[in-house]
Every structure is written in structure tokens, then in C-alpha cells.
Design a protein around this motif. Sequence first.
Motif, PDB file in Angstrom:
ATOM      1  N   ARG A 150       1.340  -1.160  -0.633  1.00  0.00           N
ATOM      2  CA  ARG A 150      -0.485   0.134  -0.413  1.00  0.00           C
ATOM      3  C   ARG A 150       0.795   1.606   0.185  1.00  0.00           C
ATOM      4  NH1 ARG A 150       0.252   2.265   4.983  1.00  0.00           N
ATOM      5  NH2 ARG A 150       1.193   1.222   6.315  1.00  0.00           N
TER       6      ARG A 150
ATOM      7  N   ASP B  67       2.983   8.099   9.411  1.00  0.00           N
ATOM      8  CA  ASP B  67       3.369   6.512   8.573  1.00  0.00           C
ATOM      9  C   ASP B  67       4.571   6.242   8.479  1.00  0.00           C
ATOM     10  OD1 ASP B  67       2.478   3.549   7.958  1.00  0.00           O
ATOM     11  OD2 ASP B  67       1.379   4.195   6.112  1.00  0.00           O
TER      12      ASP B  67
ATOM     13  N   ASN C 258       2.222   4.777   1.026  1.00  0.00           N
ATOM     14  CA  ASN C 258       2.141   5.280   2.154  1.00  0.00           C
ATOM     15  C   ASN C 258       1.282   6.721   2.509  1.00  0.00           C
ATOM     16  OD1 ASN C 258       3.976   7.660   4.018  1.00  0.00           O
ATOM     17  ND2 ASN C 258       5.805   5.959   4.155  1.00  0.00           N
ATOM     18  N   GLN C 259       1.461   6.735   3.865  1.00  0.00           N
ATOM     19  CA  GLN C 259      -0.627   7.591   4.164  1.00  0.00           C
ATOM     20  C   GLN C 259       0.387   8.750   4.088  1.00  0.00           C
ATOM     21  OE1 GLN C 259      -3.376   5.954   4.248  1.00  0.00           O
ATOM     22  NE2 GLN C 259      -2.489   4.094   3.553  1.00  0.00           N
TER      23      GLN C 259
END
Lengths: 422, 445, 428, 173
Positions: free
Chosen positions: C44, C51, C46-47
Motif C-alpha cells: 500500500r 506512517d 505510505n499514508q
Amino acid sequence: MNTGKLAFPMPLPAGVGTPSAPGGLEGQTSQEKPVRISVRRSRVDGCSTKDPAMFKTEELQINIGPQHPSTHGVFRMLVTVDGETIIDLKPVFGYLHRNHEQIAEQNTYLQNMPYTDRLDYFNSMANNQAYAMAVEKLAGIEVPERAEYIRVLMVELTRILNHAGALGFLINDMGMWQTQLAFGMREREKILDLFEMASGARMMCNYFRFGGVVRDLPPEFMPKLKELLVAMPAFVDELERLLRENEILMQRAEGIGILPKELALAYSVTGPVLRGSGVPYDIRKAEPYSVYDRFDFDVPVGSVGDVYDRFLVRIEEMRQSKRIIEQIVEQLPDARGGHINPRARQNVRPPVGDAYARIESPKGELGFYLVSDGSPRPYRYKVRAPSFINLTPLGDMCRGYKVADVVVILGSIDIVMGEVDR
Amino acid sequence: MYDIVNGLINTTFGWNWPGWVIALISHLLVTTLLFAIAPFQMLFLTYYERRAIARMQDRIGPNRVGPAGLLQPIADGVKMFTKEDIVPAAADRWVHFLAPCVVVAPTMLMFAVLPWGPGMVPVDLNVGLLFFFAISSISAVGLLMAGLASSNKFALLGAMRAVAQMVSYEIPAVLSLLAVVMLTGTLSIVQLIEAQAGLFISSADVPGVPDLGLGWFIFTPVGLLAFIVFFIAALAEGERTPFDIPEADSEIVAGYMTEYSGMKFGLFYLAQYVLNFLLCAIAAVIFFGGWQGPGVGWLYDRAISPANPDGNWVFNLLAGFLGVFYLLAKTYAFFFVMVWLRGAFPRLRVDQLMDFGWKFLIPLTLVNIVSAAIWVALLRWGPEQGITFTQNWTPILRWGVAFAVTLAVNIVAYIALARIFAASQAEQGRIDLDEYRDTLTATLR
Amino acid sequence: MTVKIERGQIVTVERGKRTARRLPGMGLLDGMAVVWKHWAGSFRKNQGFNDIHGVFTYEYPEERPKLPEAYRNMPILLYDDETSHELCTSCFQCERICPPQVIHMTQAKDPATGKPVPAVAEFVIEYDACMSCGFCAEVCPFDAIKMDHEFELSTADHQKLTVFKEQLNRPISYYERIAPTMWAEVRDGAMKKLQGNIKRRPDVIGMAPNLAEKIAARRRELEAAAAAATAPAAPAAAPAEGRKLTPEEKAAKLAAIKAANAAKKAGDTVEPPVAPAGAAPADEKAARLAAIRAKNAARKGEAPDAPPVVAGEPAGEAPPADEKAARLAAIRAKNAARKAAEGSDGAPVEANVAATEPAAAPPAAGAATSAAEAATAPADEKAARLAAIRAKNAARKAAGGGSDAAAPTTTGNVDSGGPGASDDAALS
Amino acid sequence: MPRLSPEELRERMARDLPGAVLEATPLRVAPPPAHGPQPAPFVTSDTVVAAGQIVEAALYLRDTLGYAFLSDIAVVDYLADGIFELVYRFYTIEGGDGLVLKVRVPRETPEVPSLTPYWPGANLHEREAFDLFGIVFTDHPYLRRIYMWDEFEGWPMRKDFPKQGDKYIGAEE
């Protein structure tokens, strides 16, 4: 041992406190068990070349550098090896020399500010601060409080990013294929994003001005910073979990590149290298400048003075920097009064005199010595570059170790060639 | 292959060609296939490694050339081919030229004994394992040639390290395999695989265990320890982190490859990755049953084989596909572990590497051989060898006792040896810190 | 172990294993676990800032980084969208501050008079040596030079990185888009200064050269204005009614300023004619401007702690800090005096002539020249001739604009409002 | 250890090391301008030490006063007065301000005893000063050029070093 001759009059003063009681280097005190480390170091004088009865071996001279993947730039080490054991090491400088000081003496005071960015291009904010402090001292310029806080904030962020990068490079030199470096770079990128928001540039920030900073923090800065403060401990913890107790790293780092306390002092090394050797000397505490006297933070010191100690000291310093930043976030005066952008100070003409300002840059003591002749240009501009001076003991630290240790020791000193060669 | 070709030509078409023609055809086919497969394995492995390690470092990895970057290795290959081939002026031209060939050739030869699937082995040598490791050591000669011929100090250092490392780590690798060989009593790789039928318990040890192709040696304590040692030794032989010392880029630039460019450099890379692939494959074959897996045995029973000439060739195909799939899956899993280690560990120093090999791995394998002997004695030997107390035990009890005993021996040996090794590491080369400090500070005035 | 010190403590870092580990090799497994976690988390994105897992790559050409407003890459020059006038006045501040000295410029000159106007003729930045420090944008008093967000400058052609004014010019709307708040902070001041500067720019000088059609349009307007002026005084009333931004009015305003200046100098010594009542508003404005300017000049002439410095006074007597200013004032005063001297003969004539018929301008100018020659010393010949040319121009423009009453009006205003006038008188 | 001000230091050194402390004469920082006001002379508040006794003075700082940390050696070229001034900067690890020793040597014979045997950390400082200013540190173990190449002629940080055009780039210009 000729203690009388060698010993500095006060081994370490009681006032500031020495980490080690009289027991000495290992940090032995009555309560603590001694640190057991193995110094995997060959005795240079006992090598077989000297012994006619043994096989004749030949000493080999190797140039590590200037184009070597792990000399952190164009740096050359003239290494004499016997097999893989270092007999002698001479650092050779100057491949990146541009006579920064001469350039600076041709420029006006303000024009030098972006040039200081290029000294230690990892920590441009710290360089800016040291130089701005020197000029402010010379010209007697007051800095508004908010600007001081912003400066300290920036420099502490710089410290985190420098250590994140330096540890990554150190581990990279040890042969871990960029993993820690990538993690460190990730955190560094976030901090650079913050720098970009505030100053407009990621690395060559050019953010400080005499008597302030270029512009106030943008409104989106603080939320981002607070987010970063959440991520930072996680990053440091993960770094510790990944490497701190890693047997291979301990094999590579423990007992390597030992720089004893006395020698560290005599060699004038500063920064994490000095503290890794067990001397609790941090200019932020020893001679508090800016607003450092308003923050609580610890000074981590090592006990043996090897690569592992420097590694651990850097990790701990990142934590302490984070602590300082948290306090800044609390204390930052939000009054917009006291213009922090001193546009009027573009032409500084300090009175005749000299001034020396030094800060605890992430790599050590960074000092600027300025002599003014009353003109808008400095008459003398001298940089006391920490990475340069920290290289002095490299030969002594490497002697007797293996070729593979040289790069690790060099990595643990954490140099930036822009600053070494100036 | 012989069976398939024979079946195709003589049975299906009914041409009745002599056996040697068929053998020739099948061998040529196999060789061609292998020489086509090997470089592609290498190309894919480079891509695989780069993608995997990029993921470990929160990156994406090569994703520009072709779909998801799949053509990246091809692009790299094109780059390698089109690069200038530089030979240093001071180099020994012929040796410099020959070295990559000498390094690559043995890795190709090693494919000869690698079984890909049931009945899919190029040559079923009865000393296949010996052949495999004997041949693999030859590449050390090539590395030394490369290092010496380059007349570069880094190359020389790298070659010295490489040879020392490869020679040292042959021993634990072979010793660890020796334990497995003791279990089965054969050096033929095909028979080693066949001995791993069963379900967690080899059907060779305990008759009557259902054959799901899962009676791998890794499920025995001897095999487990042997596998660990072998895998570590394989890392060293394949010059993988944490033992990539011969080409430690941060220390000696690229080791023996420093003075190579263009496709010669590419050949070294080819050899290295192919060797890695082979080591992973052989680890899969010996400890994880190779092509053994659920279903393969059942399918192969219905296929054309020497034992069953009347089988259906469709089952040949199915068994082959499934077997190759199992083998490659295991191999790539091991390679992933190699990549994982590369992502997680720094590298050792050359003397630490030697210490580790000689002082830890070799004693450990020796202990493991003792365990293997115990295992064999408890499971296989009977009164005629002088072991009488197991006479009345059921096979499963024998197996259980052997498992417990060898497990205990191995765990105790591992912990004890690790402790001893750590202590010896701490003591060896230790200079008293005070004395050391004195020598350093003696120069001060 | 720790030692207390002021606001903190000295901590000796703890070496090695923190806990008695069960088995050798557990540290290695820990490390592998961390890497595994990253591998598993890397499917996914990186938020964000808090994060530490997930892919954090920018897939660059598709995914553009979001640059903060303050981002600075290379300097650009701004021009106004509406008038297409450049904000730069070639004050040389940026050239002076530039640390690597990569900014070069020449000031635009009025082709008719040769006098520098507040616009830039050519502006060169060597992008290849620029260090992106942003000083130029910081010092620019007119907010004409700003830092661009464009960073894709790589080129195979090194010469391309010496960038000229055509490539440097960007409309204000562009900068407003990339840095809205930073522009909002300075917009009012910058636009005000720009309006002031436009008034001092004759012809099409100072317009962005890459906007050819705008320049052409402006040229046409100017020509139309000139053509209209040849017609009898009928359009004279036009500027009074046409409120804003008609080209004729602008030209007229310009002419008015010029005439006002000339007349002001003339008026210093010679009593001006009585200002006719009901002057056009456009002229009024110009007059007021002239008055302010005169006042400024006077202020500069004054030393802070001394009475107005007289030109003849030696500079050394003034305090060192004011030396320069004093000298400057002296020079300015001298110039003004000279002009005044010749103006005393020429300007009234000119003004009168302009008022009645444009055709008579050349003889008037000639008279002025001869008068100047007669009146001044040979050293001042050049200045006199310059002044004559200027007077001629002013006259022509005054005629063209049809603002016959301009000159007298302004002189009247100036006389009453400007202490500079008395200064000039004293000097002469 | 007491922290000292420069005045106290001068006092104590005058007492303990007679002859070492020199009078700090004012320096002309730059050549006087042809016109305009003269810039003020530069009067230093730091201790000026005789060049021959710098080692004794430094050791006095280290062993008696506890200023054991040699932080910096800077050289300033006072062309107008014809001297080089070396600025040695010492600190204690207790913290606080440092002490400064200044040594003035004539530009013609810039020779100073080296501190490297006592402070190995002075090594690179002194080599740098030698390279850029041509200060000769007697007893230095390895006094070689550090930044410039060995064949380089001239001392690039001296004020009389030609700033534009040298024999390497456009000598004729």
C-alpha cells in the motif's frame, strides 16, 4: 602508563559529571558490571614482516578513494596493509576544495549565507545558524524570540535528519544493502518537506537571516510537524529493533575504532564522536546559545568509544532532539510581533572587531570566526568544520584493524566532504 | 526426457529408431533447453531480487520497462552487451578474458544433475551430489584468475577473499549434506528425492505413511540442522549477504569484478545468479523434496516411466508441470529468503566469516553427522548390525525415539556451540582495553 | 548510569543486549521481522507523515510532487496581465545581491531623450550558475522577480540555460497560481508601484516583449493618439470626459507630466501665467504627482540634522553617513538649476506655443536652444542641448495630447506646494 | 576549575609565565582608504602571546587552568601591519566560554612552534594554516599541503594572493 604526563589535569570535572567513575574507560562503577568488549585488533608491531623467521609478506599500499563507493565523497585514504590488516592510514584531502573562505571574503555578509549551506550540505540549517550567530555577535544584532525558537526547531530537525542519514550510511558501509538507509531517507524526506515549506528549498535552505529568519512558518507547518513527531519515535524504535542487537552489527561495531576519552579530547574531536568516547561535552549544555537553556534534554555519552557507542549515541540524540522539538512546539511564542524577517539587514556593516560563534552542529562543533574591517565584506572568515577535525584521529583509530573496518570507522565519524574540504 | 522421446518416436510414430539416436536427440534437446533456461533464470532473478528488496525498503523497484518492469533485465542485458569492453593496460589479457568463462562454465554444468520433475533429470548420475559440489568449486579458480589478471589491488583482495571463502564454506556445505546422505545411503540426487515421499515422516523410514510427497528431510532434526548449516554455507558460496565479502561494494569496490565491464561483467553476474539459483534449487531438492509435493507421485504413477511403460503421456506432462512448479516455488522461496537476508543484515568481516565457518559451522555439522548416525542406527539398523534393543519397537516408535534423541542432541549442540563460539570470539584477539588505550595514548605528551 | 546536570542529565548509553536473550541469533531474527513487516506493508502507499510503512515512492512523471508555496527554484520576471507591463524597473538590487553574480541587466532608455526610464531593456540570468538562493526575489522592492516552481530544466544544450527576458517573463496570474498567499501579501504594494512606473515609461518600453500583439496594439493606440492630436483642438476636451484607460488619455497624461516638469523648472524663476480655472481632472492628477515628486526631491536635499544643503557647499562638511545623500542632492540641485536657467527663456515660450499651435514647436525649441547657449557656460552646453530636446519633446507631446492648459496649471500647483522649488531658486 | 576572563588570564599568565604575554597593540584591519574617514583600529581584548612561548602558554592553559580542549586555530592576515595573527581557541569540558591566545608573527618569517606533539588534534588545523597561509609550524610531524596539490605555489588565503588569474588559469589576463 605515563599518567602524569598524559592525564589532563581534570580527567573529567565533577560538576558536569563524568559518566565513568575512577574505574575508567569501561564505565566501571561499583554498581555496574564492566562492559566486556573484545578489541579485535591485530598488533601492528607484531606482524610477520618484522620477523625474519616467518614468511616474508609484502606490505601493500591501497588508495581507498577518491572514487570509492564508501568514502562519502571524494576523499582518499592512503592505506598500507599487510594482508587485510591496516598498518598505516593517511587521509588525503582537497578533492572538493574550493577555497570557501576566500570566496566568502569576496562576498558581503549576507551573500555568504547561501554559501554556508554548501559546507555541510546535509545540515544547511545548522550552518546557517552558526554563521548567523557569528555575524549577529559581530554586529550586535538582537534576534526576536520567536525567530530563535524557529531556529532551534530547524536545527534540531536537522540533527534528526543528519543522524537518520548518517546511521543509514554507516549501516550501508557495513554492507546492509541500503535498507536502513532507505528508512532513514524516508524520515529525512519528511523533514525536508518541512524545510521546503518553511524555506523554499529542501537542502540548500538559506533560511536564516541576521536577526531572524526569512519568513515565518507557514500555517501548514505545525500540523505536519506534529504528525512527524508521531512517526519519529516509531522510526527510532524500529531502527533499534532492526540493528541494535543484531549479532552481525555487534560483531562489526563492538571494539572497532576505539577512541579513548583522553585521546578524543586531545584530538579535538567533537560531536557524537567525542560523546561516544565518553566525554559529556555538548555545546548546547556547556555553553548554551540561542534558547537552548530553556529546554530539558539529556546528553547521551558512550562508555568505550567504539563504533557501536557512536551508533548508540546518535540513536539517543535523535530521541533527545525529538524531545526538544516537543518542547518547542509547546513554548513557541505565537505573537507575530518582533518582525522575524529583517529585510532591513541586507547590508550589514559590523564595526571593526572579531567574533567567534559556535554551535553544536549534528556533526560536532561548528564555529565561524569572523574579523570585520568595517566594510560590508568580512575581512577574515574562518570555518571550524567539525567533520574536518573529526578526521584527525582516523589513522590512529584504524591502525590494526581490517580493511573492512576502515569504511565502518569512517562511516561512524560521519563526514561530509563539502565541509571537510571547504 | 529419454522416456518421452522414446515413447514419442518409437511408440507413437512407430519408427523404431535405435536407442543411441534417441539418447542423442534427448540430450541435445535437454542441453538446448537448459542453456536457454539458465540465462533467463538469471534475468528473472535479478528482477525478482530488485523488486523484492525494493519492497522491503518501502520502494517500488524497477517498474518502467515493460509491464511492472518485467523487461528491465532485458534492458540491462542490452546495456551490458552494448557497453565498451575495457581491458586494463596492465592486465594479463588472456587470463582476464578467460576468467569469466571459467566462472560461468561450471555453473552451467551443474544443471546436468538437477532434477526438475519426476523423470526429468538430464543425467541421473549415481554420484550426482558429489558431481554438483565438485563442479561448483571450479569457479573459485575463475575468480582467482579474474582477481590476479586484473592487476588491481581491490580485485586481488576480492579474489583472495572469494577463494578463501569458497574453499572454507565447501566443507560445512558438504558435511551437512553428508548427514543427509547417511540417512538415505545414496549420492544420487534422484534417489534422494524419491526418499522424501511420505507425509512429514518419510515413507522410507516408516512404511505405510501416506505418500503426499511431504516426507522431506527438513522435518527431521538432522535435516533441519543440516539445512540451516547448508543454507548458511550456500549464502557464503553464492556470495550473498551477509557473506558477500568478496565483492563488498563498500570496502573493495566490486572485488574481483572491479576491472570488468560490459558483458564480461555480465557473465560474472550470470554465474553468480545462476549459482544462487542452483544452490537454492539444490537446497530445495535435498531438504524440501525437490519436485515432491502433493499429487506429483500419484500423477507420475500413471505416466510413462521405465517402471510403467504403458502409461499415458498426458500424465507425464501433468506430473512434469506440477513437479517443476513445486521445485521452482521452493527455489524462489529460498531465493526470497536470500533477498530477505540481504535486506536485513549487514555483512560480516572476512576474519569473522572464517571464524564462523571453521569454528561454528563445521563443529555443528560434525555433531549433526553424529545425530545422523544415531538416527540411522535407531531406524534402520537391526540385530545384524548389533542393535538389538530396537528389535521389538514399531517403526513409528523407532521414528519417535530417533526424532527425540536427535532433536535433543542438535539443540544442545547448537546452544553450546553458539555459546562457546561467542565466548571464543570475545576472547580471541582480545587486547586488554586499558593496555590498548595506553598504546594509543602513549604518543601524547 | 546517569548524572544530573542542569535541565537534563548525562546518560551513558546502554550497550549490547538489553535483555538476556534466549538463544544466540535472536537479534538477527528481530531484524528479519522488521524487514518482513516492511515487505508486507509495502503493498500500500505510505499514508503520510506519521506512517513509517508502505511505499513512499513518488512515481515522478505521473505523480507530481505538491510543492509548497515557498518553494524556490529559479528566478522569473513578472509582468502584469492587464497592461502587459513588466514590474521590473531595473533598480539593480538583485544584480547587486546575487551571490554567484549571474543576473545581468541593462536599463531601458527613452529612445527620444536617452534618459533612463524605470524599465528593463534586457535581463539575463545564467540559470546554469544560479544557486537558487532566492535573494533576488527577497530584495526586489517592486516584487518583479520571483522564484519559480518549475524544476524540469535539464537540457542537453548548455546555452539554453542562459535565459533572457523573453523566457524569464511570466504573467502575474501564473505566480498567483503557484503562490497565492505570498502574492496576496505583496500584491497591493507591487501594483501601486507598477502603476507609478508605467506613467514614467514612454512608448512601449517596459512591456513584455513576448506579447507581440499587445505591444502592437499599444503601438497602434499611440499612433492613433498622435494622429488625433494633429487634428484641431477639438479632442482637447476628450481627456476630461473619457474617464479611464483610453489610450489617448494615457498619452495625454504622460504628456502632461512631461510638460509639467518642464514648466515647473521654468516656473521656478519666471512667474507662471495664471492657471485657468476648471483644469481637466487628468491634468490635476499629474500636477499633484509632480508636486509630490518635487517635495521628495526637496526632502532628499535636506540633511537630517542640517538645513538644506547648498550645492556649493563642500561635501566633506556633512556628516559621513549623509555624505552620499548630500552629494546626490547637490548634483540634483545643480541639474535642476541648470534646467531652470535655460527654462527661464525657453519654457514659457514653449508652453505658449504649445497652447496655440503645434506647428510652431520647432522654432520654439530652436529659440530655447539658442537661449540656452547664450545663457550658460560652454561646459553646460550638452546639458542645455539635452534640456532643449526634452523641451521639444514635451512641447510636441503637449500639442499632441491637446492639453493646452496643462503647463500653466501644474506650474501653479508646484510653486505653492514644493519646497524644492525654492531650493532650486536658491541654487540658481 | 575557575572560569577565566581574558583579563584574569593575562594577569595569571603574567604572573606564572613571565614574558609570555605581550601588549596587544591595535591593528589596522585594512589598508587605510585614500579618502574618507579612517576605519577604527582593531584592539583585541584577548591575550597576545609571544610566538616562541605559545607551547608553554598552551600547556599552561591545559595543565594549570584545565582548558584542555583545543578547538580551533585560525589565521588572520593583517596585511597593512605586516603580520599574521594566529588565534588559538581553548575550552574546558566543564563548559562555558573559552580562552583565546593570539600569536603574532611577521609575514616575512611566519614561524610558530607546533602544538601537534601535545594536541594531535592540532594537526589538521596547522596543516591547513600552512597550506593556505604558509605558516611554518616547527616540529610539526607532517607539514604538508592539505587542500592544494603539492606543486602549488603561493598561499591562497593571504591577502596579497592574486584573486584573478594565476598561472593555472589565464595568467595573461
